[in-house]
Design a protein around this motif. Structure first.
Motif, mmCIF file in Angstrom:
data_model
loop_
_atom_site.group_PDB
_atom_site.id
_atom_site.type_symbol
_atom_site.label_atom_id
_atom_site.label_comp_id
_atom_site.label_asym_id
_atom_site.label_seq_id
_atom_site.Cartn_x
_atom_site.Cartn_y
_atom_site.Cartn_z
ATOM 1 N N HIS A 66 0.826 -1.204 0.000
ATOM 2 C CA HIS A 66 0.000 0.000 0.000
ATOM 3 C C HIS A 66 0.871 1.270 0.000
ATOM 4 C CE1 HIS A 66 -3.343 -2.694 1.624
ATOM 5 N NE2 HIS A 66 -3.733 -2.274 0.450
ATOM 6 N N THR A 67 2.005 1.209 0.676
ATOM 7 C CA THR A 67 2.938 2.342 0.653
ATOM 8 C C THR A 67 3.461 2.564 -0.766
ATOM 9 O OG1 THR A 67 3.621 1.923 2.942
ATOM 10 C CG2 THR A 67 5.113 3.243 1.572
ATOM 11 N N ALA A 68 3.810 1.463 -1.444
ATOM 12 C CA ALA A 68 4.298 1.550 -2.825
ATOM 13 C C ALA A 68 3.193 2.052 -3.759
ATOM 14 C CB ALA A 68 4.797 0.181 -3.281
ATOM 15 N N TRP A 69 1.947 1.638 -3.497
ATOM 16 C CA TRP A 69 0.801 2.089 -4.301
ATOM 17 C C TRP A 69 0.700 3.616 -4.241
ATOM 18 C CZ3 TRP A 69 -3.684 -1.308 -5.728
ATOM 19 C CH2 TRP A 69 -4.678 -0.596 -6.398
ATOM 20 N N ASP A 70 0.767 4.172 -3.028
ATOM 21 C CA ASP A 70 0.697 5.629 -2.855
ATOM 22 C C ASP A 70 1.859 6.321 -3.567
ATOM 23 O OD1 ASP A 70 -1.601 5.417 -1.323
ATOM 24 O OD2 ASP A 70 -0.532 5.420 0.584
ATOM 25 N N LYS A 71 3.030 5.708 -3.448
ATOM 26 C CA LYS A 71 4.226 6.268 -4.081
ATOM 27 C C LYS A 71 4.089 6.267 -5.605
ATOM 28 C CE LYS A 71 9.274 5.708 -3.885
ATOM 29 N NZ LYS A 71 10.368 4.859 -3.330
ATOM 30 N N CYS A 72 3.610 5.163 -6.162
ATOM 31 C CA CYS A 72 3.410 5.038 -7.606
ATOM 32 C C CYS A 72 2.391 6.060 -8.098
ATOM 33 C CB CYS A 72 2.954 3.616 -7.938
ATOM 34 S SG CYS A 72 2.657 3.290 -9.689
ATOM 35 N N ASN A 73 1.339 6.262 -7.286
ATOM 36 C CA ASN A 73 0.290 7.217 -7.646
ATOM 37 C C ASN A 73 0.836 8.653 -7.689
ATOM 38 O OD1 ASN A 73 -2.563 7.808 -8.178
ATOM 39 N ND2 ASN A 73 -2.529 8.806 -6.176
ATOM 40 N N LYS A 74 1.679 8.993 -6.718
ATOM 41 C CA LYS A 74 2.279 10.336 -6.693
ATOM 42 C C LYS A 74 3.234 10.522 -7.868
ATOM 43 C CE LYS A 74 1.949 10.895 -1.677
ATOM 44 N NZ LYS A 74 2.699 10.907 -0.383
ATOM 45 N N GLY A 77 2.077 10.311 -17.160
ATOM 46 C CA GLY A 77 1.095 9.579 -17.954
ATOM 47 C C GLY A 77 0.607 8.288 -17.338
ATOM 48 N N ASN A 78 1.227 7.856 -16.233
ATOM 49 C CA ASN A 78 0.834 6.586 -15.608
ATOM 50 C C ASN A 78 -0.581 6.634 -15.041
ATOM 51 O OD1 ASN A 78 3.259 5.441 -16.241
ATOM 52 N ND2 ASN A 78 4.125 5.549 -14.179
ATOM 53 N N ASN A 79 -0.901 7.711 -14.333
ATOM 54 C CA ASN A 79 -2.230 7.802 -13.734
ATOM 55 C C ASN A 79 -3.318 7.883 -14.800
ATOM 56 O OD1 ASN A 79 -0.845 7.793 -11.371
ATOM 57 N ND2 ASN A 79 -1.544 9.784 -10.636
ATOM 58 N N ALA A 80 -3.021 8.600 -15.880
ATOM 59 C CA ALA A 80 -3.977 8.695 -16.986
ATOM 60 C C ALA A 80 -4.205 7.318 -17.614
ATOM 61 C CB ALA A 80 -3.464 9.674 -18.036
ATOM 62 N N ALA A 81 -3.133 6.531 -17.728
ATOM 63 C CA ALA A 81 -3.241 5.170 -18.282
ATOM 64 C C ALA A 81 -4.067 4.282 -17.365
ATOM 65 C CB ALA A 81 -1.854 4.578 -18.490
ATOM 66 N N ASN A 82 -3.910 4.451 -16.048
ATOM 67 C CA ASN A 82 -4.665 3.669 -15.070
ATOM 68 C C ASN A 82 -6.150 4.015 -15.135
ATOM 69 O OD1 ASN A 82 -5.159 1.910 -12.907
ATOM 70 N ND2 ASN A 82 -4.870 3.534 -11.404
ATOM 71 N N VAL A 83 -6.457 5.318 -15.213
ATOM 72 C CA VAL A 83 -7.846 5.765 -15.312
ATOM 73 C C VAL A 83 -8.499 5.206 -16.575
ATOM 74 C CG1 VAL A 83 -9.330 7.785 -15.668
ATOM 75 C CG2 VAL A 83 -7.527 7.855 -13.946
ATOM 76 N N GLU A 90 10.049 3.950 -9.468
ATOM 77 C CA GLU A 90 10.483 3.193 -8.291
ATOM 78 C C GLU A 90 9.297 2.652 -7.505
ATOM 79 O OE1 GLU A 90 13.157 3.853 -4.222
ATOM 80 O OE2 GLU A 90 13.199 5.336 -5.839
ATOM 81 N N GLY A 91 8.293 3.512 -7.268
ATOM 82 C CA GLY A 91 7.117 3.084 -6.503
ATOM 83 C C GLY A 91 6.346 1.983 -7.202
ATOM 84 N N CYS A 92 6.180 2.100 -8.525
ATOM 85 C CA CYS A 92 5.436 1.090 -9.294
ATOM 86 C C CYS A 92 6.183 -0.239 -9.307
ATOM 87 C CB CYS A 92 5.211 1.576 -10.722
ATOM 88 S SG CYS A 92 4.321 3.150 -10.833
ATOM 89 N N LYS A 93 7.498 -0.175 -9.429
ATOM 90 C CA LYS A 93 8.303 -1.403 -9.403
ATOM 91 C C LYS A 93 8.198 -2.095 -8.044
ATOM 92 C CE LYS A 93 11.786 0.094 -12.778
ATOM 93 N NZ LYS A 93 13.206 0.524 -12.951
ATOM 94 N N GLU A 94 8.245 -1.290 -6.978
ATOM 95 C CA GLU A 94 8.124 -1.860 -5.635
ATOM 96 C C GLU A 94 6.758 -2.510 -5.448
ATOM 97 O OE1 GLU A 94 8.874 1.291 -2.895
ATOM 98 O OE2 GLU A 94 11.025 1.393 -3.341
ATOM 99 N N GLY A 95 5.701 -1.819 -5.877
ATOM 100 C CA GLY A 95 4.350 -2.366 -5.752
ATOM 101 C C GLY A 95 4.196 -3.669 -6.507
ATOM 102 N N ARG A 96 4.744 -3.718 -7.729
ATOM 103 C CA ARG A 96 4.664 -4.940 -8.543
ATOM 104 C C ARG A 96 5.401 -6.082 -7.853
ATOM 105 N NH1 ARG A 96 7.158 -3.215 -12.859
ATOM 106 N NH2 ARG A 96 5.308 -1.959 -13.332
ATOM 107 N N LYS A 97 6.540 -5.762 -7.286
ATOM 108 C CA LYS A 97 7.348 -6.770 -6.578
ATOM 109 C C LYS A 97 6.539 -7.365 -5.424
ATOM 110 C CE LYS A 97 11.468 -6.987 -3.568
ATOM 111 N NZ LYS A 97 10.764 -7.062 -2.266
ATOM 112 N N TYR A 98 5.927 -6.524 -4.610
ATOM 113 C CA TYR A 98 5.178 -7.014 -3.451
ATOM 114 C C TYR A 98 3.926 -7.778 -3.880
ATOM 115 C CZ TYR A 98 8.207 -4.174 -0.487
ATOM 116 O OH TYR A 98 9.296 -3.644 0.166
ATOM 117 N N PHE A 99 3.293 -7.334 -4.962
ATOM 118 C CA PHE A 99 2.098 -8.038 -5.447
ATOM 119 C C PHE A 99 2.479 -9.423 -5.967
ATOM 120 C CE2 PHE A 99 -1.247 -8.933 -8.654
ATOM 121 C CZ PHE A 99 -2.355 -8.857 -7.824
#
Length: 316
Positions: free
Chosen positions: A187-195, A201-207, A253-262
């Protein structure tokens, strides 16, 4: 003549037994929507029909394992109020409840129809004592709704699918296989990836992906096909991509961390399932889990546990 008939009969029986022994254990994975809106409250009915027809010998659920002390160390103060409350109850009963293994075994082996309120209460307290959340919820459901289950939809996978399936199969326990050891970090990585994704363009791609996933589910949901739609490979892949941050146009970095934990969570869940399936020696097994995990689990099974026959719900 009788000797020949006996020989042939024994031969066929031997071939049948040998064939059964060599048959790989099956694992059917059903991806769920967790809680559904009131407007699609009957979404789990077709999924329950499918699961009953399969007639599983064991049901695996997305609930923390009782002996997973690392997950519970996080969950006792973690994201879920339900888990926090359960942990406090368990911690208290482990100090005060007079648990008796013989009484527990005698009680749980009764037919469901022969269990009275005192029996159910004892089993509920026993599962709290054992820190077995999945079966605490299961027997609390039975006490509340009876052995036929809730008449009206609960709008949740447990009440409308898992527990009704378990009762119809006369199964006294569900099997916990979840792992939440690194959910805090995820969840920490999720917040980091979102910021990080505000300007790249990542958030736009997610939306865009989220909107595409939502819109594609509207018509199936109207015709009570949300469960089938959710378990289409395309839908499962979209959910996996969103949960694992695989949608990103620029990896950070945040997205990579989140993917790793998932990915690591799916790896540990697959290991939990595999250990339990091997130990049980059951042939027909169903895993009921959030749909975002299905693609990751399938990958883990193919790469690390090829001896199992793993089938997704819509591929069966």
């Amino acid at each position: 003549m009788k000797t020949q008939i006996t020989f042939i009969t024994v031969l066929f029986l031997s071939i049948f037994v040998l064939s059964s022994q060599n048959k790989p254990q099956e694992i059917i994975i059903i991806g769920t929507m967790h809680t559904v809106p009131k407007i699609v409250k009957n979404s789990y009915k077709p999924m329950l029909k499918f699961a009953k027809k399969y007639k599983p010998e064991a049901i695996y659920v997305e609930s923390p394992m009782a002996n997973d002390s690392i997950s519970w160390e996080y969950l006792k103060n973690g994201w879920s109020n339900g888990y926090k409350t359960f942990y406090k109850l368990s911690d208290s009963l482990q100090k005060s409840f007079n648990f008796n293994e013989a009484k527990f075994n005698t009680t749980i082996h009764k037919h469901f129809k022969d269990m009275n309120d005192a029996d159910l209460e004892y089993l509920i307290n026993s599962f709290i004592y054992k820190r077995d959340n999945g079966n605490y919820e299961y027997y609390s459901y039975i006490k509340k709704y009876g052995i036929k289950g809730a008449q009206k939809p609960t709008r949740h996978e447990d009440g409308d699918l898992t527990y009704k399936l378990a009762l119809s199969m006369n199964q006294k326990r569900v099997i916990n296989i979840d792992d939440q050891q690194t959910n805090k970090e995820y969840h920490t990585a999720w917040d980091k990836c979102n910021k990080e994704g505000v300007k790249n363009g990542n958030n736009a791609a997610n939306v865009k992906l989220n909107k595409k996933s939502y819109n594609s589910a509207i018509i199936p949901a109207i015709f009570r096909g949300l469960g089938t739609h959710t378990n289409k490979r395309k839908s499962l892949q979209q959910l996996h991509d969103m949960a694992s941050f695989s949608y990103v146009v620029q990896d950070t970095e945040g997205c990579k961390e989140g993917r790793k934990y998932f990915d690591e969570r799916n790896m540990r869940i697959a290991k939990n399932i595999s250990n339990e399936v091997i130990k049980s020696k059951k042939q027909r097994n169903i895993v009921i889990i959030g749909a975002a995990h299905v693609i990751g689990l399938e990958k883990e099974f193919k790469e690390n546990y090829p001896n199992f026959k793993v089938i997704l719900m819509n591929d069966y």
